[in-house]
Every structure is written in structure tokens, then in C-alpha cells.
Motif scaffolding. Sequence first.
Motif, mmCIF file in Angstrom:
data_model
loop_
_atom_site.group_PDB
_atom_site.id
_atom_site.type_symbol
_atom_site.label_atom_id
_atom_site.label_comp_id
_atom_site.label_asym_id
_atom_site.label_seq_id
_atom_site.Cartn_x
_atom_site.Cartn_y
_atom_site.Cartn_z
ATOM 1 N N LEU A 73 -7.452 5.570 -36.464
ATOM 2 C CA LEU A 73 -6.814 4.302 -36.122
ATOM 3 C C LEU A 73 -6.246 3.587 -37.340
ATOM 4 C CD1 LEU A 73 -9.227 2.991 -33.359
ATOM 5 C CD2 LEU A 73 -6.926 3.911 -33.080
ATOM 6 N N TRP A 74 -6.915 3.701 -38.500
ATOM 7 C CA TRP A 74 -6.373 3.076 -39.723
ATOM 8 C C TRP A 74 -5.053 3.726 -40.112
ATOM 9 C CZ3 TRP A 74 -7.897 -1.476 -40.688
ATOM 10 C CH2 TRP A 74 -9.210 -1.856 -40.482
ATOM 11 N N ASP A 75 -4.961 5.039 -39.968
ATOM 12 C CA ASP A 75 -3.725 5.753 -40.259
ATOM 13 C C ASP A 75 -2.618 5.298 -39.305
ATOM 14 O OD1 ASP A 75 -2.122 7.680 -41.593
ATOM 15 O OD2 ASP A 75 -2.504 9.124 -39.991
ATOM 16 N N PHE A 76 -2.958 5.120 -38.035
ATOM 17 C CA PHE A 76 -1.983 4.641 -37.055
ATOM 18 C C PHE A 76 -1.525 3.226 -37.399
ATOM 19 C CE2 PHE A 76 -1.049 2.528 -32.945
ATOM 20 C CZ PHE A 76 0.106 3.238 -32.625
ATOM 21 N N ALA A 77 -2.468 2.354 -37.791
ATOM 22 C CA ALA A 77 -2.108 0.985 -38.168
ATOM 23 C C ALA A 77 -1.174 0.995 -39.384
ATOM 24 C CB ALA A 77 -3.364 0.162 -38.466
ATOM 25 N N GLY A 78 -1.465 1.833 -40.374
ATOM 26 C CA GLY A 78 -0.586 1.945 -41.535
ATOM 27 C C GLY A 78 0.789 2.437 -41.146
#
Length: 86
Positions: A73-78
Motif C-alpha cells: 500500500l505504501w508503494d501504491f500511495a507513492g
Amino acid sequence: MNRDLVSPIALYAKGALFVLLGALAGGLLLARAPSWTTAGLLAVCVWACCRAYYFAFYVVERYVDPNHRFAGLWDFAGYLLRGRRR
């Protein structure tokens, strides 16, 4: 060094622990505030989070940007904050 979890047994155990954690949290919430409203809101919350997760990983990876795979999810947010350029 890549330390991804690859053991099928460990992956199933991790999934089972997530289900157990979710069931425990939901059960405790319903025990603390037992009402149909609480149960309904909890069900909508779980459903909406599942749909958002599906959107983030399946829909975006298959239809919006098939060239990008998200690590979490952090990768998606970035990805969203940077835009679609890479």
C-alpha cells in the motif's frame, strides 16, 4: 539482500493470522458496543477496505497501468503522489 516471504506454509500462516486478528478486533468491537448499527457499520467498513485493496492492486495493475506492480500500500500511495510517470 531480498528477504521476501516465500514459504507457502508461512504465507498461509500469515493469512490465517490476519483473519484471526480481524475477527478478534471485530468481535471485540461488537462486544463493546453490541448493536445492529455497529455491526452494519463494521460490515461496510470491511467491505469498503476490501474493495479499495482490490482496486489498488487488481484494477490499477490490470487496467490503469499494466507495466507497474505494487509492492504494498505504501508503494501504491507513492505511485499516486508521484503520478503515473516512471
